[in-house]
Scaffold this motif. Structure first.
Motif, PDB file in Angstrom:
ATOM      1  N   LEU A   4       0.931  -1.060  -0.011  1.00 16.12           N
ATOM      2  CA  LEU A   4       0.013   0.086  -0.057  1.00 16.12           C
ATOM      3  C   LEU A   4       0.886   1.311   0.046  1.00 16.12           C
ATOM      4  CD1 LEU A   4      -2.550  -1.098   2.568  1.00 16.12           C
ATOM      5  CD2 LEU A   4      -2.849  -1.406   0.070  1.00 16.12           C
ATOM      6  N   VAL A   5       1.962   1.053   0.191  1.00 13.72           N
ATOM      7  CA  VAL A   5       3.161   2.333   0.379  1.00 13.72           C
ATOM      8  C   VAL A   5       4.573   1.605  -0.368  1.00 13.72           C
ATOM      9  CG1 VAL A   5       4.301   3.720   1.753  1.00 13.72           C
ATOM     10  CG2 VAL A   5       1.912   3.070   2.462  1.00 13.72           C
ATOM     11  N   ASN A  25      -5.764   6.144  -2.050  1.00 11.96           N
ATOM     12  CA  ASN A  25      -4.810   6.120  -1.121  1.00 11.96           C
ATOM     13  C   ASN A  25      -5.075   6.415   0.168  1.00 11.96           C
ATOM     14  OD1 ASN A  25      -3.005   5.682  -3.136  1.00 11.96           O
ATOM     15  ND2 ASN A  25      -3.112   7.658  -3.605  1.00 11.96           N
ATOM     16  N   SER A  26      -6.279   5.698   0.828  1.00 10.33           N
ATOM     17  CA  SER A  26      -7.238   5.938   1.964  1.00 10.33           C
ATOM     18  C   SER A  26      -5.976   5.353   3.099  1.00 10.33           C
ATOM     19  CB  SER A  26      -8.564   5.186   1.957  1.00 10.33           C
ATOM     20  OG  SER A  26      -8.221   3.818   1.844  1.00 10.33           O
ATOM     21  N   SER A  31      -2.207   0.530   5.832  1.00 11.06           N
ATOM     22  CA  SER A  31      -1.585   1.394   5.051  1.00 11.06           C
ATOM     23  C   SER A  31      -0.883   2.365   5.985  1.00 11.06           C
ATOM     24  CB  SER A  31      -2.270   2.424   3.967  1.00 11.06           C
ATOM     25  OG  SER A  31      -3.253   3.118   4.936  1.00 11.06           O
ATOM     26  N   VAL A  32      -1.365   2.774   7.091  1.00 13.98           N
ATOM     27  CA  VAL A  32      -0.584   3.572   8.298  1.00 13.98           C
ATOM     28  C   VAL A  32       0.808   2.883   8.686  1.00 13.98           C
ATOM     29  CG1 VAL A  32      -0.569   4.944  10.315  1.00 13.98           C
ATOM     30  CG2 VAL A  32      -2.436   5.304   8.804  1.00 13.98           C
ATOM     31  N   ASP A  33       0.513   1.571   8.989  1.00 14.97           N
ATOM     32  CA  ASP A  33       1.442   0.685   9.464  1.00 14.97           C
ATOM     33  C   ASP A  33       2.733   0.848   8.415  1.00 14.97           C
ATOM     34  OD1 ASP A  33       0.660   0.332  11.932  1.00 14.97           O
ATOM     35  OD2 ASP A  33      -0.002  -1.745  11.236  1.00 14.97           O
ATOM     36  N   ASP A  80      -7.120   4.104  17.694  1.00 15.42           N
ATOM     37  CA  ASP A  80      -6.015   3.268  17.312  1.00 15.42           C
ATOM     38  C   ASP A  80      -5.324   3.798  15.874  1.00 15.42           C
ATOM     39  OD1 ASP A  80      -6.007   1.745  19.512  1.00 15.42           O
ATOM     40  OD2 ASP A  80      -6.666   0.141  18.296  1.00 15.42           O
ATOM     41  N   LEU A  81      -6.181   4.136  14.901  1.00 13.00           N
ATOM     42  CA  LEU A  81      -5.653   4.798  13.704  1.00 13.00           C
ATOM     43  C   LEU A  81      -5.400   6.191  13.944  1.00 13.00           C
ATOM     44  CD1 LEU A  81      -5.568   4.399  10.483  1.00 13.00           C
ATOM     45  CD2 LEU A  81      -7.997   5.252  10.515  1.00 13.00           C
ATOM     46  N   ALA A  82      -5.957   7.036  14.613  1.00  9.60           N
ATOM     47  CA  ALA A  82      -5.251   8.295  14.799  1.00  9.60           C
ATOM     48  C   ALA A  82      -3.815   8.322  15.545  1.00  9.60           C
ATOM     49  CB  ALA A  82      -6.158   8.960  15.830  1.00  9.60           C
TER      50      ALA A  82
END
Length: 260
Positions: A4-5, A25-26, A31-33, A80-82
């Motif tokens: 994803l990245v 690209n949400s 994706s944040v990890d 958790d996402l924040a």
């Protein structure tokens, strides 16, 4: 796990690309990890410049709100996402590398403060910026409160409360974007900026970044934590639940707080 990245180190510049164009690209836990891992890698490899961009027609549409509605514990997922995204933002702020965001197409929700976490923001003429959090009953996160340092209090409040969509020229006039270029020339402009940075004095650049960021946002870490707590509280409230449900159903929200 799908990629994803994407990450590539070329001539001292780390290129970090959000690579899920089919979903705008949400920003999801996965994706944040991967984004955090890429930023850490750039730091470990001592990149002098980090170039952050999105693949396809959007820089990032922000959090994947559709997953919130179907989550077993949506409040915990939001927090958790924040928190995960805030670790990325903090690393971008604190790393020695100069961070350049290259924004084409939509930057929405957390995609706005993610772009603004860069030290230099370059935008294509197609770029559009909107926070949109309060539209679904949530408070801003991702470092949105830090926009007061670059936009000023009242512009940031306008962006957060009324959710206008800023075009590239408007974003530049507001102080969010450093340069605007035709989309076809954006990558070449980014290459020129990266080359100029790589040719400059690294100790001077590191000092300049640290000095200016410390003066502009001395309480950044505390602000990020407050954002996490606030968005969880709003996500667990009736307006937040209605906003997320309305988004998932593609209808206009009917917030309980507005009912007589």
């Amino acid at each position: 796990m799908s990629q994803l990245v994407a990450y590539a180190l070329r001539d001292g510049a780390a290129h970090v690309t959000l690579s899920d164009p089919d979903h705008g690209n949400s920003l999801t836990p996965a994706s944040v990890d991967q984004l955090h891992a890429a930023v850490r890698r750039a730091r470990l490899e001592d990149a002098r410049v980090v170039v952050l961009r999105g693949l396809g027609k959007a820089f990032s549409v922000g959090g994947d709100v559709g997953t919130f509605a179907g989550a077993e514990d949506p409040d915990q997922l939001v927090e958790d996402l924040a928190e995960a995204l805030h670790r990325v933002i903090s690393d971008l702020h604190r790393m020695d590398a100069v961070v350049v965001a290259v924004v084409a197409g939509t930057a929405a929700g957390a995609g706005v403060p993610l772009a603004a976490a860069a030290d230099v923001v370059l935008a294509g003429e197609s770029a559009r910026f909107t926070l949109a959090y309060t539209r679904i009953g949530l408070s801003p996160d991702g470092g949105s409160t830090l926009l007061t340092a670059s936009l000023g209090l009242h512009r940031a409040l306008h962006l957060a409360l009324l959710n206008p969509v800023l075009g590239a020229a408007q974003a530049q006039a507001a102080g969010l974007v450093a340069e605007v270029h035709p989309d076809a020339e954006l990558d070449a402009a980014a290459d020129r900026v990266v080359a100029q940075l790589l040719a400059g004095s690294r100790p001077a650049q590191v000092s300049a970044k640290r000095l200016l960021r410390e003066v502009a946002t001395p309480g950044a870490e505390a602000a990020l934590r407050q954002e996490s707590l606030a968005i969880r509280a709003n996500a667990s409230g009736p307006d937040g639940r209605e906003g997320v449900a309305a988004f998932a159903a593609k209808r206009r929200p009917d917030f309980p707080s507005t009912r007589g």
